[in-house]
Motif scaffolding. Structure first.
Motif, PDB file in Angstrom:
ATOM      1  N   HIS A  34       0.808  -1.212   0.000  1.00 21.06           N
ATOM      2  CA  HIS A  34       0.000   0.000   0.000  1.00 21.06           C
ATOM      3  C   HIS A  34       0.843   1.264   0.000  1.00 21.06           C
ATOM      4  CE1 HIS A  34      -3.729  -2.167   0.395  1.00 21.06           C
ATOM      5  NE2 HIS A  34      -3.204  -2.881   1.383  1.00 21.06           N
ATOM      6  N   LYS A  35       2.150   1.124   0.125  1.00 21.80           N
ATOM      7  CA  LYS A  35       3.035   2.281   0.118  1.00 21.80           C
ATOM      8  C   LYS A  35       3.537   2.522  -1.302  1.00 21.80           C
ATOM      9  CE  LYS A  35       4.664   1.518   4.795  1.00 21.80           C
ATOM     10  NZ  LYS A  35       5.819   1.263   5.643  1.00 21.80           N
ATOM     11  N   PRO A  36       3.708   3.781  -1.671  1.00 19.06           N
ATOM     12  CA  PRO A  36       4.245   4.059  -3.015  1.00 19.06           C
ATOM     13  C   PRO A  36       5.709   3.628  -3.109  1.00 19.06           C
ATOM     14  CG  PRO A  36       4.034   6.089  -1.764  1.00 19.06           C
ATOM     15  CD  PRO A  36       3.428   5.006  -0.925  1.00 19.06           C
ATOM     16  N   GLY A  37       6.169   3.431  -4.323  1.00 14.20           N
ATOM     17  CA  GLY A  37       7.564   3.067  -4.556  1.00 14.20           C
ATOM     18  C   GLY A  37       8.485   4.236  -4.292  1.00 14.20           C
ATOM     19  N   GLU A  38       9.778   3.984  -4.407  1.00 14.60           N
ATOM     20  CA  GLU A  38      10.760   5.032  -4.116  1.00 14.60           C
ATOM     21  C   GLU A  38      10.755   6.151  -5.153  1.00 14.60           C
ATOM     22  OE1 GLU A  38      13.389   1.935  -6.366  1.00 14.60           O
ATOM     23  OE2 GLU A  38      12.442   1.712  -4.433  1.00 14.60           O
ATOM     24  N   GLY A  39      10.214   5.898  -6.316  1.00 14.17           N
ATOM     25  CA  GLY A  39      10.133   6.902  -7.360  1.00 14.17           C
ATOM     26  C   GLY A  39      11.399   6.950  -8.189  1.00 14.17           C
TER      27      GLY A  39
END
Length: 158
Positions: free
Chosen positions: A123-128
């Motif tokens: 549920h957490k976004p990736g590091e980008g």
């Protein structure tokens, strides 16, 4: 004497036709060479900048990180640097089309690389994406557009 003149004229005509056929296989990049000359070093510089997390483009190229950014790093170096430089030096239409197709594949994998760095299975976004990855993708897309313009600008052969 007239036969010698006809033979000379026929030989000259054949030589001129050969030069025309050779010239028809080559292109002049015009102002596009400047765009290419800026985008190629941009790809090289992006390799020392961060791509994903704490990994630089060279780290990704040498095996760190996910598979798609690895594929893109190889494609960006091969198509964006090696093929672009070779095509600009040789100036053949066929090679311009091959470079365009390779850059198309690299551009697709580059956009997918940016997308994959932003997504995870949790549920957490990736590091980008890092700045190096974004610069490399932009430079690859610019090269794609420029090589497509050059390759498609071939005049019809009569």
């Amino acid at each position: 004497m007239m036969s010698d003149e006809r033979d000379d004229m026929a030989g000259l005509r054949d030589e001129i036709d050969q030069v025309g056929r050779t010239a028809a296989k080559r292109f002049d990049p015009g102002r596009g060479a400047l765009t290419i000359a800026v985008a190629v070093p941009a790809i090289l510089v992006s390799m020392v900048l961060p791509w994903t997390g704490g990994h630089t483009g060279l780290d990704v190229l040498l095996g760190e990180g996910r598979a798609i950014p690895k594929i893109f790093s190889c494609g960006a170096l091969f198509a964006g640097v090696l093929l672009s430089a070779t095509t600009l030096a040789v100036r053949r239409w066929t090679l311009a089309w091959i470079t365009s197709l390779a850059l198309f594949a690299a551009s697709i994998s580059g956009v997918l690389s940016i997308w994959m760095t932003q997504t995870t299975t949790g549920h957490k976004p990736g590091e980008g994406p890092g700045v190096g990855l974004v610069v490399a993708v932009i430079a690859t897309v610019l090269l794609l557009v420029k090589w497509l313009q050059i390759a498609a600008s071939r005049p019809p052969i009569n």
